[in-house]
Design a protein around this motif. Structure first.
Motif, mmCIF file in Angstrom:
data_model
loop_
_atom_site.group_PDB
_atom_site.id
_atom_site.type_symbol
_atom_site.label_atom_id
_atom_site.label_comp_id
_atom_site.label_asym_id
_atom_site.label_seq_id
_atom_site.Cartn_x
_atom_site.Cartn_y
_atom_site.Cartn_z
ATOM 1 N N SER A 63 0.860 -1.386 0.027
ATOM 2 C CA SER A 63 -0.025 -0.183 0.137
ATOM 3 C C SER A 63 0.879 1.227 0.084
ATOM 4 O O SER A 63 1.678 1.235 0.973
ATOM 5 C CB SER A 63 -1.046 0.086 1.115
ATOM 6 O OG SER A 63 -1.585 1.112 1.275
ATOM 7 N N SER A 103 -1.614 6.712 0.935
ATOM 8 C CA SER A 103 -1.563 7.171 2.124
ATOM 9 C C SER A 103 -0.268 7.088 3.004
ATOM 10 O O SER A 103 0.013 7.809 3.685
ATOM 11 C CB SER A 103 -2.950 6.515 3.073
ATOM 12 O OG SER A 103 -2.501 4.997 3.063
ATOM 13 N N ARG A 134 -0.725 4.000 12.912
ATOM 14 C CA ARG A 134 -1.831 4.232 13.423
ATOM 15 C C ARG A 134 -2.688 5.401 12.940
ATOM 16 O O ARG A 134 -3.682 5.488 13.201
ATOM 17 C CB ARG A 134 -1.790 4.357 15.030
ATOM 18 C CG ARG A 134 -1.506 3.084 15.626
ATOM 19 C CD ARG A 134 -1.984 3.181 17.071
ATOM 20 N NE ARG A 134 -2.134 1.763 17.619
ATOM 21 C CZ ARG A 134 -1.306 1.241 18.731
ATOM 22 N NH1 ARG A 134 -0.320 1.790 19.078
ATOM 23 N NH2 ARG A 134 -1.450 0.004 18.655
ATOM 24 N N LEU A 184 -2.465 5.500 9.430
ATOM 25 C CA LEU A 184 -3.123 4.700 8.325
ATOM 26 C C LEU A 184 -4.429 3.831 8.666
ATOM 27 O O LEU A 184 -5.273 3.882 8.126
ATOM 28 C CB LEU A 184 -2.041 3.984 7.725
ATOM 29 C CG LEU A 184 -0.735 4.448 7.140
ATOM 30 C CD1 LEU A 184 -0.075 3.408 6.577
ATOM 31 C CD2 LEU A 184 -1.245 5.639 6.342
ATOM 32 N N LYS A 185 -4.372 3.339 9.946
ATOM 33 C CA LYS A 185 -5.342 2.448 10.664
ATOM 34 C C LYS A 185 -5.476 2.693 12.144
ATOM 35 O O LYS A 185 -5.087 2.063 12.844
ATOM 36 C CB LYS A 185 -5.141 0.948 10.130
ATOM 37 C CG LYS A 185 -6.116 -0.017 10.314
ATOM 38 C CD LYS A 185 -5.860 -1.323 9.940
ATOM 39 C CE LYS A 185 -6.997 -2.103 9.945
ATOM 40 N NZ LYS A 185 -8.135 -2.105 8.935
ATOM 41 N N ARG A 210 -7.556 2.018 14.477
ATOM 42 C CA ARG A 210 -7.791 1.154 15.706
ATOM 43 C C ARG A 210 -6.880 -0.204 15.760
ATOM 44 O O ARG A 210 -7.437 -1.206 16.161
ATOM 45 C CB ARG A 210 -9.275 0.664 15.511
ATOM 46 C CG ARG A 210 -10.194 1.847 15.630
ATOM 47 C CD ARG A 210 -11.688 1.757 15.683
ATOM 48 N NE ARG A 210 -12.383 2.904 15.881
ATOM 49 C CZ ARG A 210 -12.784 3.306 17.088
ATOM 50 N NH1 ARG A 210 -12.422 2.682 18.087
ATOM 51 N NH2 ARG A 210 -13.529 4.427 17.214
ATOM 52 N N VAL A 211 -5.737 -0.358 15.051
ATOM 53 C CA VAL A 211 -5.053 -1.581 14.861
ATOM 54 C C VAL A 211 -4.547 -1.977 16.138
ATOM 55 O O VAL A 211 -3.925 -1.002 16.809
ATOM 56 C CB VAL A 211 -4.138 -1.131 13.836
ATOM 57 C CG1 VAL A 211 -2.903 -0.163 13.891
ATOM 58 C CG2 VAL A 211 -3.061 -2.506 13.541
ATOM 59 N N ARG A 226 -1.466 -6.641 15.666
ATOM 60 C CA ARG A 226 -1.443 -6.690 13.962
ATOM 61 C C ARG A 226 -0.688 -5.622 13.439
ATOM 62 O O ARG A 226 -0.688 -5.229 12.262
ATOM 63 C CB ARG A 226 -2.888 -6.584 13.857
ATOM 64 C CG ARG A 226 -3.724 -7.700 14.186
ATOM 65 C CD ARG A 226 -4.943 -7.743 13.506
ATOM 66 N NE ARG A 226 -4.895 -7.681 11.867
ATOM 67 C CZ ARG A 226 -4.889 -8.504 11.168
ATOM 68 N NH1 ARG A 226 -4.477 -9.690 11.465
ATOM 69 N NH2 ARG A 226 -4.783 -8.272 9.749
ATOM 70 N N LEU A 285 0.549 -4.847 9.396
ATOM 71 C CA LEU A 285 0.332 -3.958 8.543
ATOM 72 C C LEU A 285 1.549 -3.099 8.234
ATOM 73 O O LEU A 285 1.697 -2.697 6.920
ATOM 74 C CB LEU A 285 -0.564 -2.717 9.488
ATOM 75 C CG LEU A 285 -1.074 -1.501 9.045
ATOM 76 C CD1 LEU A 285 -1.672 -1.638 7.678
ATOM 77 C CD2 LEU A 285 -1.681 -0.738 10.017
ATOM 78 N N SER A 328 2.607 -2.318 4.101
ATOM 79 C CA SER A 328 2.637 -1.013 3.773
ATOM 80 C C SER A 328 3.886 -0.453 3.502
ATOM 81 O O SER A 328 4.728 -0.904 3.552
ATOM 82 C CB SER A 328 2.051 0.003 4.960
ATOM 83 O OG SER A 328 2.463 1.191 4.816
#
Length: 266
Positions: free
Chosen positions: A77, A80, A114, A116-117, A119-120, A124, A128, A132
């Motif tokens: 990815s 972002s 965090r 990018l995501k 609530r990771v 995990r 991620l 990424s």
């Protein structure tokens, strides 16, 4: 171990031999190719065998095939991750000035992931990270659940390092920029968190809270520093300690009805 005759008789590529690994499983009888001969003076030539090219399984020769890659995915990815990394160079330098380089880069990586995501969970983060482009910008970071938990636990114990980092953030605020000081309640009914307590909103929510006070740059829309207080702590006391602890000399206090005017002036 001796290879059974019925296994030896299974049709397979020429110039190969079958070996017995000695343990049950799909790879017990493996086939290796012959790549040459070794001549020993006074003895017969000895064959030289190379890599494994397949297996004998259920009476058939099965080519080895391609194994799954274990290093990096073949696609990452990018968008972002690239944008987030492009605007964090000042933050990275401030981290370098306050922490050891590996710690600084690990904290930066966790923060970016965090973003990018949001609530990771810790468990995990590594997955991620590997999927990424952050892993290309900041390579070689270890983010197992235990490693991240230990790092954040140690960071929570070292108030001096946190204050030094916050001071660096605050010192980089330009004269034309404004600092806002605000607070929020976060639900936390944990029995192992000493800061969990009944706030003035508990009668509506029916649960414990913790209080988070933070300062941020209004123009750049970036957080500068933050501190956690007990949920039952009065806003006036929490704001006073936060401002004095972080030596904030100029700013706009965002307060609500729980903050008396007399305490605000003080």
């Amino acid at each position: 171990m001796a290879v059974p005759e019925e296994v030896k008789k299974v049709p397979r590529p020429v110039n190969t031999t079958v070996y017995d690994a000695g343990r049950d499983g799909p790879k017990r009888f493996f086939v290796r190719e012959r790549i040459g001969c070794k001549y020993i003076k006074g003895h017969n030539p000895q064959p030289v065998y190379g890599k494994v090219i397949g297996y004998i399984y259920e009476g058939k020769f099965i080519p080895k095939g391609l194994e799954l890659r274990t290093d990096k995915p073949d696609s990452l990815s990018f968008g972002s991750a690239a944008f987030a990394y492009s605007v964090c160079q000042t933050l990275k330098q401030e981290l370098f000035e306050s922490f050891e380089i590996k710690t600084a880069l690990t904290l930066l990586t966790i923060a970016l992931l965090r973003v990018l995501k949001p609530r990771v969970p810790n468990s995990r983060l590594n997955s991620l990270y590997e999927r990424s482009w952050i892993s290309m910008f900041i390579p070689g970071i270890q983010l197992s659940g235990n490693t991240v938990s230990k790092l954040l636990n140690n960071l929570g114990k070292d108030a001096e390092k946190r204050r030094h980092f916050f001071a660096r953030r605050l010192s980089n605020v330009s004269g034309f920029e404004h600092i806002a000081i605000d607070g929020t309640l976060k639900q936390d009914s944990s029995i192992v968190n000493d800061l969990s307590g009944f706030s003035y909103k508990s009668r509506l929510k029916g649960c414990h809270d913790i209080s988070v006070i933070y300062a941020y740059d209004i123009e750049r829309m970036e957080p500068l520093c933050a501190q956690v207080f007990p949920g039952h702590c009065i806003d006036a006391s929490a704001y006073r300690e936060f401002i004095r602890e972080n030596k904030i000399e100029k700013g706009i206090i965002v307060a609500d009805k729980g903050f008396p005017s007399s305490k605000l002036a003080d």
